[in-house]
Scaffold this active site. Sequence first.
Site, mmCIF file in Angstrom:
data_model
loop_
_atom_site.group_PDB
_atom_site.id
_atom_site.type_symbol
_atom_site.label_atom_id
_atom_site.label_comp_id
_atom_site.label_asym_id
_atom_site.label_seq_id
_atom_site.Cartn_x
_atom_site.Cartn_y
_atom_site.Cartn_z
ATOM 1 N N ASP A 110 -1.236 -2.495 -17.151
ATOM 2 C CA ASP A 110 0.038 -2.173 -17.803
ATOM 3 C C ASP A 110 1.054 -3.294 -17.581
ATOM 4 O OD1 ASP A 110 -1.049 0.331 -18.241
ATOM 5 O OD2 ASP A 110 -0.098 1.201 -16.469
ATOM 6 N N LEU A 111 2.080 -3.265 -18.401
ATOM 7 C CA LEU A 111 3.168 -4.245 -18.286
ATOM 8 C C LEU A 111 3.703 -4.326 -16.850
ATOM 9 C CD1 LEU A 111 5.170 -6.060 -19.933
ATOM 10 C CD2 LEU A 111 6.588 -4.031 -20.215
#
Length: 249
Positions: A110-111
């Site tokens: 994920d970011l």
Amino acid sequence: MKQQQRILKTLDRVLSKAGAGSRTEARSWIGNGRVKVNGKLVQTPDHWVDVARDTVTLDGKPLTQAERRYVLLYKPKGYLTTYRDPQHRPTVYDLVPGLGQFVGTVGRLDLDTSGLLLLTNDNGLAEAITNPEHKIPKTYLVKASTLLSDEQLDQLERGVELSDGVTRPAVVKRVRDSGKYTFLEITIMEGRNRQVRRMLEAVNSKVLKLVRTRLGSLTLEGLQIGKWRELTKAEVAGLRKTAGAKRKS
Ligand code: URA
């Protein structure tokens, strides 16, 4: 006589596998009429190609199998695991410039997750690593938003109910409790979307910080955040063995 098994792949996949570019790029080249199969223009990305027999050309040049590359990146948070972002946010590809070949990411982070990310153009190995049946362990260090009881850690270990089904048994270790937070290490054998974050939510907590520290036998040892290195031959062989991947993909 033993019949040779036919290996069929879609045209966009054949192009990206050869290291020509991402699958999205390949689909646009196909749509733009730059790709031929056995001398005939094909504009359907899902066209089946017999890998052993068909000749694919891009701009009139036959595809050659690119040299295999295996890149281990220490992804910082704030970078997307995608090739191109319509909003022009930083992506992991900004951190590995000038490789000269397209390498795809093996799974995603994920970011807001940092840690170990593998990129390669060896699709056979990438598929073997991401196949949940092969149960490749992935270890994460988690800072939870609450203090977690032994019972909550046991629940994470045994399996929790998520919207896409119960998670498989995991290995969970309490690293330390600090003030209001528990730091734990969790090793999972599957890699569903946002799995660790969702698991923590399932025991009424939240992930405040998430770092992937290990993938199979690979670790981040000796690598600084934002930096990358190529895997050694021994590491590739080890990974291939663990993932049960065939030599040729
Ligand atoms: N689990 C998550 O929730 N996020 C990641 O980035 C990786 C695993």
